[in-house]
Design a protein around this motif. Structure first.
Motif, PDB file in Angstrom:
ATOM      1  N   UNK A  20       0.856  -1.215   0.134  1.00 16.41           N
ATOM      2  CA  UNK A  20      -0.170   0.026   0.045  1.00 16.41           C
ATOM      3  C   UNK A  20       0.889   1.042   0.079  1.00 16.41           C
ATOM      4  N   UNK A  21       0.220   2.418  -0.419  1.00 12.60           N
ATOM      5  CA  UNK A  21       0.897   3.734  -0.323  1.00 12.60           C
ATOM      6  C   UNK A  21       1.272   4.182   1.037  1.00 12.60           C
ATOM      7  N   UNK A  22       0.704   3.589   1.936  1.00 10.20           N
ATOM      8  CA  UNK A  22       1.183   4.383   3.320  1.00 10.20           C
ATOM      9  C   UNK A  22       2.760   3.725   3.683  1.00 10.20           C
ATOM     10  N   UNK A  23       2.806   2.437   2.993  1.00  2.83           N
ATOM     11  CA  UNK A  23       4.181   1.705   3.342  1.00  2.83           C
ATOM     12  C   UNK A  23       5.177   2.225   2.388  1.00  2.83           C
ATOM     13  N   UNK A  24       4.948   2.408   0.998  1.00  4.79           N
ATOM     14  CA  UNK A  24       6.093   3.401   0.319  1.00  4.79           C
ATOM     15  C   UNK A  24       6.337   4.686   0.525  1.00  4.79           C
ATOM     16  N   UNK A  25       5.168   5.136   1.311  1.00  5.77           N
ATOM     17  CA  UNK A  25       5.498   6.568   1.721  1.00  5.77           C
ATOM     18  C   UNK A  25       6.630   6.680   2.860  1.00  5.77           C
ATOM     19  N   UNK A  26       6.669   5.784   3.819  1.00  8.44           N
ATOM     20  CA  UNK A  26       7.604   5.981   4.938  1.00  8.44           C
ATOM     21  C   UNK A  26       8.827   5.032   4.814  1.00  8.44           C
ATOM     22  N   UNK A  27       9.001   4.335   3.540  1.00  3.05           N
ATOM     23  CA  UNK A  27      10.134   3.618   3.690  1.00  3.05           C
ATOM     24  C   UNK A  27      11.005   3.834   2.453  1.00  3.05           C
ATOM     25  N   UNK A  53       2.229  -6.149   6.543  1.00  2.00           N
ATOM     26  CA  UNK A  53       3.723  -6.408   6.867  1.00  2.00           C
ATOM     27  C   UNK A  53       4.569  -5.367   5.950  1.00  2.00           C
ATOM     28  N   UNK A  54       4.766  -4.366   6.573  1.00  2.00           N
ATOM     29  CA  UNK A  54       5.574  -3.069   6.215  1.00  2.00           C
ATOM     30  C   UNK A  54       6.766  -3.327   6.975  1.00  2.00           C
TER      31      UNK A  54
END
Length: 336
Positions: free
Chosen positions: A130-137, A301-302
């Motif tokens: 999801x976008x929330x994971x790629x945003x923070x990583x 699982x991020x």
């Protein structure tokens, strides 16, 4: 077959361990740090050659010398005395390349929370990054994916990774319309694909269970099922895994619905696998499961390479990503 680097201080000694996968819980303390994939292989794969601008970092004065090799065998007849000499060979250079490369695993979590009803010509498994994971990583300039290894087990017939940015679908990151578990190539992409912070990756496996009489569950065995994409990229980040499953709470809500309204022998007192196996997979029940998967909240699982989730986000109960503008199928002209 996977090789994991043990991400510990270079002067820390780790104990030896040799045992089956299910005994990891009894493994000596310290081996939980052995999670960072530095090499992977599956049946049919040829060697992976990195691009000139990137390489997998191995060695150095501050680099731990410990790795863990994990091999999944298929020996249904429990034959004794079979000796295996398999391994992975790394070719290294002292000349550092411009970028350190990493491996990112996307798709579905390895869990029995996913199931494939029997007797179906087509059944889709879908995992989300999801976008929330790629945003923070991911870094501001994103990462460049230069190779990809698509992976399912025996029911897989087709598999591909969809790529979205701001609700708009971009070209598939990788696709295999004629997948075989006996030919799982590590494919160098024609051009590196840029994945930016906020992008969404959706990995799809098209499966067939026509020849099966019982439900198939997610898991590690060859008779279980997986749906993942191992992506090789640069520059390396702390993100190791971006995979999804349905939440356990919502899944037991589905089992309760099946019991109360559809008279199935599901129960909150038995495990997930037993609940799935207790369902009569009529066309109606298959459609109910499909509807549930299409709308169920996600457990994401991020994860960093040490196995910990990235902080600052509630990863349980995330909604399925929405798409505002799907991409039309690419034309594939026949060559005469």
């Amino acid at each position: 077959m996977e090789v994991f680097h043990c991400d510990v201080p270079s002067d820390k000694k780790l104990p030896d361990f040799d045992g089956p996968n299910e005994s990891k819980a009894e493994a000596p303390e310290g081996l939980e740090a052995c999670r960072q994939v530095i090499g992977a292989w599956a049946m049919g794969a040829e060697p992976l050659t990195y691009p000139e601008e990137a390489g997998a970092p191995i060695g150095g004065s501050d680099y731990s010398r410990y790795v863990m090799l994990e091999i999944h065998y298929n020996n249904p007849d429990h034959k004794q005395g079979v000796i295996d000499s398999s391994g992975i060979k790394f070719y290294v250079t002292k000349n550092l390349r411009k970028y350190d490369a990493g491996t990112l695993e996307i798709g579905l979590e390895y869990t029995d929370k996913m199931a494939l009803p029997p007797g179906l010509p087509i059944w889709n498994l879908i995992g989300y990054c999801v976008s929330e994971c790629t945003k923070v990583s991911l870094p501001d300039d994103g990462i460049k994916v230069f190779a990809s290894q698509l992976h399912t087990h025996l029911t897989g017939r087709k598999t591909y990774t969809r790529h979205y940015r701001n609700g708009i679908e971009l070209p598939n990151l990788n696709r295999d319309n004629h997948y075989s578990p006996h030919y799982q190539e590590i494919r160098r992409l024609q051009k590196p694909v840029t994945v930016l912070p906020g992008d969404v990756l959706v990995h799809v496996c098209v499966d067939r269970t026509s020849n099966l009489e019982n439900v198939t569950l997610g898991g590690f065995s060859i008779s279980d099922e997986m749906c993942v994409n191992y992506m090789h990229y640069y520059p390396r980040t702390a993100l190791e895994v971006c995979k999804s499953s349905v939440t356990t709470q919502s899944l037991y809500g589905f089992f309760k619905f099946m019991n109360v309204y559809n008279r199935q022998d599901t129960s909150p007192d038995i495990g997930i696998s037993d609940n799935y196996k207790s369902i009569d997979w009529s066309p109606l029940n298959v459609q109910l499961l499909q509807t549930y998967y299409d709308t169920a909240p996600l457990s994401m699982q991020c994860n960093r390479s040490d196995g910990a989730r990235f902080p600052g986000v509630e990863w349980e109960g995330m909604p399925v990503p929405t798409v505002e503008l799907p991409r039309a199928p690419d034309e594939r002209p026949c060559l005469l």
